[in-house]
Design a protein around this motif. Structure first.
Motif, short mmCIF file in Angstrom:
data_model
loop_
_atom_site.label_atom_id
_atom_site.label_comp_id
_atom_site.label_asym_id
_atom_site.label_seq_id
_atom_site.Cartn_x
_atom_site.Cartn_y
_atom_site.Cartn_z
N ILE A 17 0.17 7.15 -1.95
CA ILE A 17 -0.69 5.21 -2.40
C ILE A 17 -0.54 4.74 -1.34
CG2 ILE A 17 -1.39 3.23 -3.51
CD1 ILE A 17 -1.16 5.87 -6.32
N LEU A 18 0.96 5.03 -0.78
CA LEU A 18 1.13 3.55 -0.04
C LEU A 18 1.16 3.85 1.03
CD1 LEU A 18 4.69 3.40 -1.56
CD2 LEU A 18 3.43 1.32 -1.04
N ASP A 19 0.28 4.96 1.79
CA ASP A 19 -0.20 5.04 2.75
C ASP A 19 -1.30 5.60 3.06
OD1 ASP A 19 0.84 6.87 5.71
OD2 ASP A 19 0.29 8.12 5.21
N SER A 20 -1.98 5.39 1.61
CA SER A 20 -3.76 5.87 2.23
C SER A 20 -4.47 4.07 2.15
CB SER A 20 -4.09 6.02 0.43
OG SER A 20 -3.69 4.52 -0.06
N MET A 21 -5.27 3.84 2.89
CA MET A 21 -5.74 3.43 3.25
C MET A 21 -6.05 1.87 1.74
SD MET A 21 -6.56 2.65 6.06
CE MET A 21 -7.56 4.04 6.93
N MET A 22 -6.08 2.16 0.49
CA MET A 22 -6.23 1.28 -1.05
C MET A 22 -5.42 0.24 -0.46
SD MET A 22 -6.30 3.78 -3.88
CE MET A 22 -5.07 5.67 -3.23
N GLU A 23 -5.54 -0.85 -1.02
CA GLU A 23 -5.00 -2.03 -1.15
C GLU A 23 -4.62 -2.68 -2.28
OE1 GLU A 23 -7.97 -4.49 1.41
OE2 GLU A 23 -7.15 -3.71 3.27
N SER A 59 -15.57 -2.50 -4.26
CA SER A 59 -14.41 -2.32 -3.34
C SER A 59 -13.30 -1.79 -4.22
CB SER A 59 -13.46 -3.00 -2.83
OG SER A 59 -11.84 -3.01 -2.33
N TYR A 73 -14.42 1.45 -5.83
CA TYR A 73 -14.50 2.97 -5.40
C TYR A 73 -13.01 3.03 -4.95
CZ TYR A 73 -13.36 3.97 -0.25
OH TYR A 73 -12.91 5.72 0.65
N GLN A 74 -11.68 2.10 -5.08
CA GLN A 74 -10.01 2.67 -5.23
C GLN A 74 -10.03 3.43 -6.62
OE1 GLN A 74 -7.43 -0.72 -2.96
NE2 GLN A 74 -8.92 -1.47 -3.28
N ARG A 125 8.11 0.88 4.48
CA ARG A 125 7.13 0.04 5.54
C ARG A 125 7.90 -0.94 6.21
NH1 ARG A 125 1.26 -1.31 3.27
NH2 ARG A 125 0.79 0.08 1.63
N TYR A 179 -0.46 2.36 11.13
CA TYR A 179 0.75 1.01 10.61
C TYR A 179 -0.13 -0.05 11.88
CZ TYR A 179 2.14 3.32 7.02
OH TYR A 179 2.09 4.18 5.49
N LYS A 227 0.12 -1.37 7.09
CA LYS A 227 -0.79 -0.13 6.68
C LYS A 227 -2.50 -0.57 7.35
CE LYS A 227 -2.54 4.31 6.00
NZ LYS A 227 -2.24 4.89 6.61
N ASN A 228 -2.62 -0.03 8.33
CA ASN A 228 -4.28 -0.64 9.36
C ASN A 228 -5.66 -0.91 8.15
OD1 ASN A 228 -3.31 -0.61 11.30
ND2 ASN A 228 -4.10 1.49 11.88
N GLU A 230 -9.00 0.18 5.97
CA GLU A 230 -10.15 1.01 6.01
C GLU A 230 -10.84 0.70 7.07
OE1 GLU A 230 -11.63 4.27 3.49
OE2 GLU A 230 -12.02 2.32 2.69
N ILE A 266 -11.30 -2.87 2.65
CA ILE A 266 -11.49 -1.55 1.87
C ILE A 266 -13.17 -1.45 2.38
CG2 ILE A 266 -12.40 -0.63 -0.41
CD1 ILE A 266 -9.44 -0.33 0.34
N ALA A 282 -15.78 0.03 1.11
CA ALA A 282 -17.26 -0.64 0.43
C ALA A 282 -17.05 -1.97 0.14
CB ALA A 282 -17.05 -0.04 -0.48
N GLY A 283 -15.89 -2.66 0.23
CA GLY A 283 -16.22 -3.64 -0.20
C GLY A 283 -16.65 -5.26 1.20
#
Lengths: 442, 457, 493
Positions: free
Chosen positions: A233-239, A272, A275-276, C111, C133, C221-222, C224, C291, C293-294
């Motif tokens: 999760i931490l390494d994903s694009m999710m926030e 958003s 989606y997450q 991180r 990152y 983290k970059n 999305e 994200i 989608a948003g």
């Protein structure tokens, strides 16, 4: 008798200030012979000056929710309560900033701001009792710290009264400011040992348009899976706004599942968040159960419960025989897993209840212990060792006075303690404020 | 010889503001440093700053020092000379600079002052004099020198020198250079000396004039041949004006602006009738385009120089912009591309050579990090500042990907330096000129066609 | 082994021994001159020497030596600071940290990354970007400024609106105190270390409390996705209102930048032109990330706001190249002023967003009053203005006028409840203006902290705080000497 003389002396000196002789007593200490309830900054200034000049000691509190946090004394001379010093001073809705009197409860503040679809992006324990001043002075934070940061990220200005009565403003009303030293940072978390906050200026965020919490409960013995899932999760694009790890005792209280559980929350625009949530559903590990909190009531009740599982200093527990304590543990982000797991193991090996949670994205854990005094003490000692090996720290956020006198609330002294002592003695040379309530006996 | 030019003044021509410690004409131009606001954006672009971390070896530091001499705070002395001479003149700072400060121009002007205040001495002076004054400007001497080198290689003297370890007593960087010296062939100026115009193949698109370059034509004559082949292959007649000479870049870099001007004039005259001046050496191209700067105190020649400069074009850009036949034959190779400073920073040419390379079937391009970082060649910098040049080269080689067969670029100086790098660090890459690779592909096409025709018969 | 040095100065000889060699120390006039200022060029002063330590121990040894011999000293990174924090006004020994430029450690799971102070800001992002990152604080000088310098100045940047400034990303520090003692604060990067927040205090202390030798930073983290919008307005006020409207709509853009007409003239004349129309009054550069989608939803809302505020043209970047071009144009904005003016003085006031139209108008007036052009390139989203006063120091009196204009701009900010600096620091430039925002007691409260860390005041003395009562005098003197920089300015200590 002495107290009576003292209060009459005070009454003469401050005829207009509301005060009373201490009534109830509890086992948390940090009391005052006389409780004073200033309603203006002037009153606060004069009381401080009086104490400073007359060698009196002052304990500062808001509503008292953190009475059990630090301090080695049963009582000081004066308990300065800011519970009646409250209200919004200035709200720049377009500027997204608010200035508020320090005695205002966190809940009152958020309710006021929600009218404008704004919020202070902090989520401390016991919002209904905790005053904003107390939250800042104790640097309290909650699970959403991952997404929004802590007090040091939200506070942009403070108004603080030094023991000699000097009014010092630090920071300002603007969200970006590097004029002079960043004194705000020094005052945040200083446990009232440097001065009395009268006003706090915070930067605000818009209320999220949508919120959702995904709860994933793991079967027993799947620690490696939990670790791997968290990293994924931490390494994903999710926030995620929070990625909080709950131990089984806590999960049972909150959602009725006695399992290690991850509470992943999202706050953003609707598309958003949806989606997450969908992404999490898709990556759900086998043999775990997943539930989603979507509707407002469910969400409210979940968070409210989570924010009120720790003991507080307002609702004393004199009736119960059990000892309650609350620990703040700081470790590297992913070491939170170890702390929460070991906390659960200690519950099982000792006869007590440990409800615990910690943020995998920020490294701060809260462990609440409830049981016999010796067991609580022994678990604290054990945890200190465990956390020490992880190079983290343990702070006792709440414990009865007797336990605090026995176990070091703030842990070991750092090599640079002399700098902190230097700061304290520059500002409060007579040790008027919250004596010995802080690290290294400051 | 040099001082006979009429615009040279023997005596110090004190400027109106007497504060300045620049005592000769053609002093660094105030307007150039007025653009510099000391923001520091140039720092990380500068190879010598990267290595030393010292401000006086950074572009803005150098500009500051050059300005300070004009303000009378410093004198033109050895201590001032060091940072000015350590500059590679790679122009990377000009690319990085938000305000387009012409650091390279200031450096060259300052070197001009240094050169006059403190004539070169010792070994560096000797080398510099030999190459710059006695050799490069004279095509016939260059040819003889080429002949000598050829003799050196063919006669067995090279072997002898190597075997007898005579090589051990040469300075190490000269040994390095000797080791990678390309095989000397016949210069194109000799090869085509009887042809007024080398005719295009197929439909004619027009005629271009070709600057063969002094070193290029002696040491890399095969690249010159390739250039002519590629141009004629794509329909351009090629003329090689006979009166042309060395572009003067090395002289100007070294502060000998007088010789630079002399050579410039000769070239401007030589190419007077040309529509287009094609160059295959980035360093030369950049210099030709900079001629107007040399004549900023001479309105008449400045104008001529501007007309001339507008006609100058690098071969890769020219070929790219005017359309070229994409070869059909495959050259199966993994290569990486090095941006020669004077191509990328000096002339802003980055994409064109890459596109040409990628149009050759079979070519696979691997990205080189910091591809526009100087390799340390910088004219004769690797001869005069061997220590810094070596360190810069080491950094460069760290960026060359391991798994490539070739390193392609558009400048002979870089090719020599990169070849030293390949040799010194035990690498295996072949160093090629962009245009060479295109020519090879065309040649393969031609051979195929030949054999196909043969087969049909 | 005795080193070959062209000096008889015993301090320099000793310092050269500490850093182990003649290549790690500068002491001759010609070399030192390059260190007589940083990115703030109006005032210049020569250092005693510049030393280049390789590690913490060497820094500590230098500091100990200086402290025990009462030699003033200061630390310097890339020297891109805009308030003169690294200018050796007391003939300091400059401790240049540019050779301590290792990326010590990266811990993606937790991180965080550990860097030495000389590590260049952008290099950190470049080192971790392949893994997805980045390091968030992005001052415009990130291409060359060091993270050590960022810590000293608490540097900001275009994307601070959403992600915060340097202090929000510093997790731990190794510091050499002014007495040469080495301390480590939260070196494992664990937040909320017990005790007063010394990390927070040191960050932004402009190199007056200690010398940072190792830094643990948070990495992110970059996002999305990113979308960038460019909007052209015919009226500055329309642009300003659009800024407020976007924020009020509940959008938290990653960046929200504004440029006015003169600024646009500058960037278009410089190295990275975009082709902005010449006749517009203001442009907004807005970036939203998060994200994917948003994002569309937010972009749609931003476009609507712009239209409501009479935007002339508004466009969304179609690809990464276009986006990069817009940003290069913006980020090189200060330097680009060189293309339209020989000198500039940049100010750094902050105001509550809602006061934008009012203050911009006031700056306009200031420009007319002093007769100098003022360009505005700034972080509109967080109200951080950057008026760039354009002048020519070669013309007698213009430097003074520019300083006056700068001060007037800051006064305008302070008057609406703002601050005199949002990210550049006070340095020597804005010492006197500190009085616009702090009273005597408040300044004393801060200098009291300095006394705790830096009791002998040998480390970067005479910066940030105006000396009580002497400030007016100093300012006057500074203005006078800014033209004749050879004269010694201040006798601080």
């Amino acid at each position: 008798m002495v107290v009576k003389e003292f209060i009459s002396e005070l009454r003469t000196a401050f005829p207009d200030v509301e005060m009373e002789q201490a009534q109830t007593n509890c086992d948390l200490g940090n009391n005052g012979y006389v409780h004073v309830y200033p309603k203006s900054e002037d009153e606060i200034v004069t009381i401080l000056q009086y104490a400073n000049e007359h060698g009196k000691k002052i304990v500062v509190q808001g509503n008292g929710s953190k009475k059990g946090f630090g301090g080695e004394k049963e009582t000081a001379d004066i308990l300065l309560s800011l519970s009646k010093y409250k209200g919004i001073v200035e709200h720049g809705a377009g500027d997204m900033t608010v200035t508020v009197k320090s005695g205002t409860s966190f809940q009152e503040l958020q309710e006021f701001l929600s009218e404008y679809k704004q919020q202070v992006s902090l989520d401390p324990s016991w919002p209904k009792y905790a005053s904003i001043g107390g939250v800042i002075a104790s640097n309290d934070s909650g699970p959403k710290r991952l997404g929004y940061g802590s007090a040091r990220d939200a506070v942009i200005g403070l108004r603080i009264i030094y023991p000699d009565g000097t009014i010092i403003r630090s920071g300002g009303k603007v969200v970006k400011n590097v004029a002079g030293y960043d004194m705000n940072k020094m005052y945040i978390g200083s446990m009232g040992t440097l001065g009395v906050f009268t006003e706090v200026t915070l930067k605000l965020r818009p209320l999220p348009k949508k919120e959702s919490v995904v709860l994933i409960s793991f079967p027993e013995g799947s620690f490696e899976d939990i670790h791997a899932f968290a990293v994924k999760i931490l390494d994903s694009m999710m926030e995620p706004v929070s990625l909080e790890f709950l131990n089984p005792s806590l999960a049972q209280k909150l959602i009725g599942k006695k399992q290690f559980t991850l509470a992943i929350s999202f706050e953003d625009v609707e598309s958003s968040v949806d989606y997450q949530v969908k992404m999490i559903q898709d990556m759900k590990p086998d043999q775990t159960t997943l539930s989603i909190l979507l509707d407002n009531e469910e969400l409210q009740s979940f968070w409210n419960q989570l924010y009120s599982i720790s003991p507080n200093g307002v609702e004393g527990n004199l009736e119960t025989k059990e000892t309650e304590a609350c620990l703040k543990v700081g470790v590297k982000n992913l070491s939170v897993l170890n702390v929460i797991r070991d906390g659960q193991m200690l519950q099982d090996s000792h006869n007590l209840v440990v409800t615990a949670h910690g943020g995998l994205g920020h490294g701060i854990c809260q462990l609440n212990l409830k049981g016999a005094r010796e067991d609580v003490a022994s678990v604290i000692t054990n945890l200190c060792q465990i956390v020490g090996r992880l190079k983290g720290y343990v702070i006792i956020k709440h414990a009865p006075l007797s336990l605090r006198q026995e176990i070091n609330v703030w842990g070991d002294k750092p090599t640079y303690l002399f700098l902190m002592e230097g700061i304290k003695s520059k500002i409060d040379p007579n040790h008027v404020l919250n004596e010995k309530r802080f690290l290294g006996g400051i | 010889m040099v001082l006979k030019e009429n615009d040279v003044k023997n005596e110090p021509a004190c400027t109106t503001t007497s504060l300045s410690n620049y005592l000769w004409s053609d002093a660094p131009d105030e307007n150039k440093w007025a653009d510099c606001v000391h923001c520091g954006m140039c720092l990380e672009a500068c190879p010598t700053y990267e290595l030393t971390g010292q401000e006086q070896h950074s572009p803005r530091g150098r500009v500051h020092l050059i300005q300070s001499v004009a303000e009378g705070k410093l004198e033109v002395n050895e201590q001032f000379m060091d940072p000015v001479n350590q500059c590679l003149d790679c122009r990377a700072c000009t690319t990085a600079c938000p305000a387009d400060v012409d650091v390279g121009g200031l450096i060259e002007e300052a070197r001009g002052q240094i050169r006059q205040a403190m004539p070169l001495k010792g070994w560096k002076g000797m080398v510099s004099k030999l190459f710059l004054e006695e050799l490069f400007p004279y095509p016939n001497r260059m040819n003889s020198f080429g002949g000598l080198l050829k003799f050196y290689q063919k006669s067995g003297v090279q072997n002898l020198v190597r075997k007898t370890r005579l090589i051990n007593i040469m300075p190490s960087h000269l040994v390095e250079m000797e080791a990678v010296m390309p095989e000397i062939k016949v210069p194109v100026r000799k090869l085509f000396k009887n042809e007024e115009v080398i005719k295009a193949k197929g439909t004619e698109k027009g005629t271009v004039s070709f600057l063969t370059g002094c070193i290029m034509d002696v040491m890399f004559s095969d690249i010159n041949e390739s250039t002519i082949n590629v141009l004629t292959h794509n329909g351009h007649n090629v003329s090689i004006p006979k009166k042309q000479t060395c572009c003067g870049a090395l002289h100007v870099h070294a502060g000998d602006r007088e010789t630079g001007r002399k050579l410039a004039k000769q070239n401007i005259e030589a190419f007077k009738d040309a529509d287009k001046v094609i160059v295959n050496a980035a360093g030369c191209g950049c210099m030709l385009k900079d001629y107007p700067e040399l004549f900023r105190e001479d309105a008449e020649w400045k104008e001529k120089a501007e007309v001339f400069a507008a006609k100058v074009e690098d071969v890769s850009k020219y070929v790219h912009d005017n359309g070229y036949e994409k070869p059909k034959s495959e050259i199966k190779t993994r290569l990486t591309y090095h941006d020669a400073c004077h191509l990328a920073h000096g002339q802003g040419i980055r994409e064109e050579p890459r596109k040409i390379l990628l149009d050759i079937p079979g070519v696979e391009m691997v990205h080189m990090p910091n591809s526009d970082r100087c390799c340390g060649s910088a004219g004769i910098y690797n001869i005069t500042n061997p220590e810094m040049a070596g360190a810069v080269l080491e950094r460069k080689m760290e960026n060359v990907p391991d798994d490539v067969d070739m390193i392609s670029m558009g400048n002979p100086g870089c090719m020599l330096q990169m070849a030293i790098g390949v040799e010194k660090y035990g690498r295996s890459q072949q160093v090629v000129h962009t245009i060479q690779l295109l020519d090879w592909a065309y040649k393969k096409d031609a051979e195929k066609e030949k054999s196909n025709k043969g087969g049909e018969k | 082994m005795p080193l070959k040095l062209k000096t008889k100065d015993k301090h320099i000889k000793k310092l050269a021994e500490i850093v182990n060699g003649p290549k790690s120390i500068l002491y001759l006039k010609e070399d030192l001159l390059a260190y007589d200022c940083d990115g703030f060029t109006i005032h210049r002063h020569m250092p005693k020497a510049v030393v280049f330590p390789k590690n913490t121990e060497e820094v500590a040894a230098i500091v100990k030596y200086c402290a025990s011999h009462n030699l003033p000293f200061l630390a310097r990174g890339a020297g891109t600071g805009l308030s003169g924090g690294a200018i050796p006004i007391n003939e300091e020994v400059i401790i240049s940290l540019v050779r301590m430029k290792r990326l010590v450690h990266v811990d993606l799971e937790n991180r965080r990354a550990v860097v030495e102070p000389g590590f260049v800001n952008l290099k950190l992002t470049n080192s971790i970007s392949e893994k997805g990152y980045y390091y968030a604080p992005d001052p415009s000088s990130q291409y060359c400024c060091t993270i050590g310098g960022n810590v000293a100045e608490n540097a900001g940047g275009a994307h601070c609106l959403k992600y915060g400034v340097t202090t929000n990303h510093i997790l731990g520090l190794e510091v050499v105190l002014p007495n040469g003692e080495i301390i480590e604060i939260s070196s494992d990067g664990i937040p909320d270390a017990p005790g007063y927040d010394l990390l927070g205090l040191l960050t932004g202390s402009e190199g007056t409390l200690g010398i940072v030798t190792k830094i643990t930073v948070r990495i992110l983290k970059n996002p999305e996705a990113k979308q960038t919008v460019l909007a052209y307005f015919d009226k500055v006020s329309d642009g300003s209102y659009a800024v407020s409207d976007i924020i009020s709509a509940g959008i938290v853009p990653a960046a929200l930048e504004m440029m006015d007409k003169i600024a646009i003239e500058g960037v278009e004349a410089a190295s990275f032109p975009v082709g902005h129309p010449k006749d517009i009054a203001a442009l907004l550069l807005i970036e939203v990330d998060g994200i994917e989608a948003g994002i569309d939803e937010q972009i749609k809302e931003i476009l609507e706001v712009c239209k409501k505020r009479n935007v002339r043209e508004v466009k969304v970047a179609q690809n990464e190249q276009e986006r990069a071009r817009w940003w290069a144009n913006r980020k090189t904005g200060f330097g680009a002023m060189g293309a339209i003016s020989p000198d500039y003085l940049v100010q750094d006031g902050v105001i509550p967003r809602s006061k934008l139209p009012e203050v911009l108008e006031r700056i306009n007036q200031v420009s007319e009053e002093v007769g100098l052009r003022i360009a505005n390139i700034f972080h509109a989203g967080d109200g951080n203005l950057h008026p760039l006063v354009l002048f020519d120091s070669r013309k007698p009196g213009e430097t003074e006028k520019a300083l006056k204009a700068g001060t007037a701009c800051l006064k305008a900010c302070a008057d609406v409840g703002g601050s005199i600096t949002g990210e550049h620091g006070v340095g020597i430039e804005k010492m006197e203006e500190m009085r616009f925002v702090f009273n005597e007691e408040e300044i004393q409260a801060q200098t009291a902290i300095r006394e705790v860390f830096n009791p002998k005041n040998l480390l970067n003395a005479g910066k940030i705080f105006p000396s009580p009562g002497r400030c007016v005098e100093i300012k006057k003197e500074m203005k006078a000497t800014s033209v004749k920089s050879e004269e010694k300015l201040l006798e601080f200590s």
